[in-house]
Each structure stands twice: as C-alpha cells, then as structure tokens.
Design a protein around this motif. Structure first.
Motif, short mmCIF file in Angstrom:
data_model
loop_
_atom_site.label_atom_id
_atom_site.label_comp_id
_atom_site.label_asym_id
_atom_site.label_seq_id
_atom_site.Cartn_x
_atom_site.Cartn_y
_atom_site.Cartn_z
N VAL A 63 0.85 -1.19 0.00
CA VAL A 63 0.00 0.00 0.00
C VAL A 63 0.88 1.25 0.00
O VAL A 63 1.86 1.34 0.75
N GLN A 64 0.54 2.21 -0.84
CA GLN A 64 1.28 3.46 -0.93
C GLN A 64 0.65 4.51 -0.04
O GLN A 64 -0.54 4.80 -0.15
N PHE A 65 1.45 5.08 0.86
CA PHE A 65 0.95 6.09 1.78
C PHE A 65 1.23 7.51 1.29
O PHE A 65 0.74 8.47 1.86
N ALA A 66 2.07 7.63 0.27
CA ALA A 66 2.40 8.95 -0.27
C ALA A 66 1.14 9.65 -0.75
O ALA A 66 0.34 9.10 -1.52
N GLY A 67 0.94 10.86 -0.31
CA GLY A 67 -0.25 11.62 -0.69
C GLY A 67 -1.41 11.41 0.26
O GLY A 67 -2.34 12.22 0.30
N PHE A 68 -1.36 10.30 1.04
CA PHE A 68 -2.43 10.03 2.00
C PHE A 68 -2.12 10.67 3.35
O PHE A 68 -3.01 11.17 4.03
N VAL A 69 -0.84 10.64 3.74
CA VAL A 69 -0.40 11.27 4.98
C VAL A 69 0.86 12.07 4.70
O VAL A 69 1.58 11.81 3.73
N SER A 70 1.13 13.03 5.55
CA SER A 70 2.27 13.92 5.33
C SER A 70 3.48 13.56 6.18
O SER A 70 4.46 14.30 6.21
#
Length: 214
Positions: A81-88
C-alpha cells in the motif's frame, strides 16, 4: 481508501485471532475457568498459579503465536500500500504489523468469544514488540527477567517494560507513528494493570510461585 480498508481488515483479523484467549481455552480442558480463581485474570501468571506448568506452557505458545500471526497478516495486507499523498509524515514499512498486532492485543484483553473478559495482554504484546522492534523486545525481556527474579512480582516487571517501551522506541527509531503506537500499547497494558499497581503500592500483590495453588 485502500489504506483504511486494509488497515481495518488487519485490525479485525487480529482482533478475532486475539479473542482466542489461550488461558481460557486451555482451562476448558481442565474444566477450570481461571477467571474464577486466583487473581481472576485470564492470563499466563494466573494459569500457572491455578492449573500448573503444563497449562502455562500452552498459554505461552498460544498467546505468542496469535500475536505473531496477526502481525504477519497485517504486514502482508499492507506491504504494497502506498501512503504517499495520504499522509504527510513518514510511515514505517511494517505498519501493517501495527494494525494486526493492536487487534490481537485488543482481542486478548476483550475477547469476543468469552464475554469480553480477557487478560492483560502482556505475552501477546511482547510478541508484537518482537515482531516490530526485536532488539527492543530483547532488552525489555532482559529487564523483565531481572525485575521478576529480584522481586518475584510479575506485574512489576510487566509494568516496567510497558513504561520503557515507548521511551526506547523514541530513542532508537525517532518515528512519530512508531512512538505513538508504542505509547498506545503501553497505555493499554498499564491501564489493564491498574489493580496490580494498587496492590503493589499497598504491599498486597502476590509474588510469583512455581507451585500450583490448591
């Protein structure tokens, strides 16, 4: 959305696995509900005191196994799962273990299959710590052994480990997500030990004995 769904699924699976409270399952073979004896806690120490060493061994294996399995399931569900863009903020690569492990601990403490009356989750919490931060887990195990050997208070060793866990995570990892998670696990365990803390302060806490109580 994928993060939320897979995180929830990991938490749920962990909870269902954790709800298989080993001390209560083992107790059924002896026709004993450990919650009705000793300290009333559905965990390793009370099983040892109430039923004996063999039963306690199965509890150790079961409580550790469900923590490990929950972490592995969470890891594989969230590993891509890619978290980039979802959390800072930076998310640890093993964050899936956090969800699964937390679920297992919650299930052990408040088991779905046993009226939400479980144990304190120390063994399962330890297995989660070993999966997410093995070196810290070994340090905490050493501290626990020293304290219990010196005082024979299992609860004191457990509480000390809980307090030190987030401190060591903050020192070694310096990751906000991991530190927050460590604080959460520690808080759950310490809250579950509230009566033990009172008894320790009053000098009425039971000491560890390898002899089964009659």
């Amino acid at each position: 959305m994928e993060v939320i769904i897979k995180g929830f699924v990991s938490l749920l699976i962990g909870y269902l696995l954790g709800s298989a409270n080993t001390s209560l399952i083992v107790g059924k073979f002896y026709r004993i509900d450990v919650r009705q004896h000793g300290s009333g806690n559905a965990g390793l120490t009370n099983t040892l005191r109430t039923i004996g060493k063999t039963a306690a061994l199965f509890v150790i294996l079961g409580d550790i196994l469900k923590g490990v399995l929950s972490c592995l399931i969470g890891y594989y569900l969230l590993k891509d799962v890619q978290f980039a863009g979802f959390v800072s903020f930076e998310v640890p690569q093993n964050v899936g273990m956090f969800f699964g492990g937390l679920g297992a601990i919650l299930g052990h403490n408040w088991p779905l299959y046993f009226g939400f009356k479980g144990g304190k989750g120390i063994l399962t919490s330890f297995s989660v710590v070993m999966m997410t931060a093995p070196y810290i887990g070994l340090i905490l195990l050493g501290i626990f052994i020293v304290i219990v050997a010196a005082t024979r208070y299992v609860s004191l060793g457990s509480i000390a480990g809980c307090v030190l866990f987030p401190i060591l995570v903050a020192i070694c990892y310096k990751n906000m997500v991991f530190v927050t998670y460590a604080v959460l696990l520690a808080a759950i365990a310490i809250i579950r030990h509230n009566q033990n803390i009172v008894r320790l302060l009053n000098g009425t806490e039971s000491k560890l004995s390898l002899k089964k109580k009659a």
